[in-house]
Design a protein around this motif. Structure first.
Motif, PDB file in Angstrom:
ATOM      1  N   GLY A  35     -80.326  12.879  41.714  1.00 27.23           N
ATOM      2  CA  GLY A  35     -80.058  12.638  43.125  1.00 27.23           C
ATOM      3  C   GLY A  35     -79.918  11.152  43.391  1.00 27.23           C
ATOM      4  O   GLY A  35     -79.945  10.336  42.464  1.00 27.23           O
ATOM      5  N   HIS A  36     -79.756  10.781  44.655  1.00 34.08           N
ATOM      6  CA  HIS A  36     -79.549   9.375  45.009  1.00 34.08           C
ATOM      7  C   HIS A  36     -80.834   8.734  45.489  1.00 34.08           C
ATOM      8  O   HIS A  36     -81.548   9.287  46.314  1.00 34.08           O
ATOM      9  CB  HIS A  36     -78.492   9.267  46.114  1.00 34.08           C
ATOM     10  CG  HIS A  36     -77.137   9.692  45.635  1.00 34.08           C
ATOM     11  ND1 HIS A  36     -76.308   8.877  44.919  1.00 34.08           N
ATOM     12  CD2 HIS A  36     -76.485  10.873  45.753  1.00 34.08           C
ATOM     13  CE1 HIS A  36     -75.191   9.520  44.621  1.00 34.08           C
ATOM     14  NE2 HIS A  36     -75.274  10.749  45.121  1.00 34.08           N
ATOM     15  N   LYS A  37     -81.113   7.541  45.001  1.00 30.29           N
ATOM     16  CA  LYS A  37     -82.230   6.697  45.435  1.00 30.29           C
ATOM     17  C   LYS A  37     -83.594   7.421  45.397  1.00 30.29           C
ATOM     18  O   LYS A  37     -83.703   8.537  44.951  1.00 30.29           O
ATOM     19  CB  LYS A  37     -81.954   6.132  46.837  1.00 30.29           C
ATOM     20  CG  LYS A  37     -80.709   5.263  46.890  1.00 30.29           C
ATOM     21  CD  LYS A  37     -80.557   4.649  48.267  1.00 30.29           C
ATOM     22  CE  LYS A  37     -79.267   3.842  48.342  1.00 30.29           C
ATOM     23  NZ  LYS A  37     -78.977   3.430  49.720  1.00 30.29           N
ATOM     24  N   GLY A  38     -84.614   6.736  45.893  1.00 32.82           N
ATOM     25  CA  GLY A  38     -85.964   7.307  45.908  1.00 32.82           C
ATOM     26  C   GLY A  38     -86.682   7.130  44.581  1.00 32.82           C
ATOM     27  O   GLY A  38     -86.072   6.878  43.555  1.00 32.82           O
ATOM     28  N   ALA A  39     -88.010   7.261  44.640  1.00 31.37           N
ATOM     29  CA  ALA A  39     -88.845   6.984  43.473  1.00 31.37           C
ATOM     30  C   ALA A  39     -88.473   7.846  42.273  1.00 31.37           C
ATOM     31  O   ALA A  39     -88.439   7.363  41.140  1.00 31.37           O
ATOM     32  CB  ALA A  39     -90.315   7.199  43.814  1.00 31.37           C
TER      33      ALA A  39
END
Length: 150
Positions: A35-39
């Motif tokens: 997925g996009h971005k995030g931890a």
């Protein structure tokens, strides 16, 4: 037969897993199914045990109370009437040891035993146990026996 000659059973489904991050043509390129971005999309990410996505974790939501003493000793209680029953059934004669209690299944091998004053003791017994309640000790001595602490 050796390790090099081993192969999957006939008809077994044996496929290599989807290879992530190997180009757009694979269908799993680009973000490599993260997925996009995030931890979770970053390398080296690992969440703490009990982490609930920022929601207050169950372990912190539940109220805490009480105290558990780590040095507590658990004793298995045996009442005087049980000792009298052993005498009546001729399971013991004059002396009740820890081994005799284990044999007659009143306690288990690794338990500590405390003789309690429940019931009544008529027989003169020499009782050996880890602990005695004051009433039990008095009753044993009143019957002419003796209470020996291990």
């Amino acid at each position: 037969m050796d390790l090099s000659s081993l192969k999957p059973a006939e008809g077994a489904i044996n496929r290599d897993g989807k290879r992530l991050g190997r180009g757009q043509g694979s269908g799993k390129g680009g973000t490599a199914a993260r997925g996009h971005k995030g931890a979770k999309s970053r390398s080296g990410y690992s969440k703490k045990i009990g982490f609930e996505g920022g929601q207050m974790p169950l372990q912190r939501r539940v109220p805490k109370f009480g105290f558990k003493n780590i040095n507590r000793k658990e004793y298995q209680g045996v009442n005087l009437d049980k000792l009298q029953t052993l005498v009546d059934n001729k399971a013991v004669k004059g002396e009740v040891t820890f081994e005799a209690l284990v044999e007659n299944r009143l306690v288990r091998q690794n338990e500590l035993v405390k003789i309690l004053g429940g019931g009544e003791l008529k027989a003169k017994l020499k009782v050996t146990a880890h602990k005695f309640s004051a009433s039990a000790k008095a009753a044993i001595e009143a019957a002419g026996g003796e209470a020996i602490s291990l």
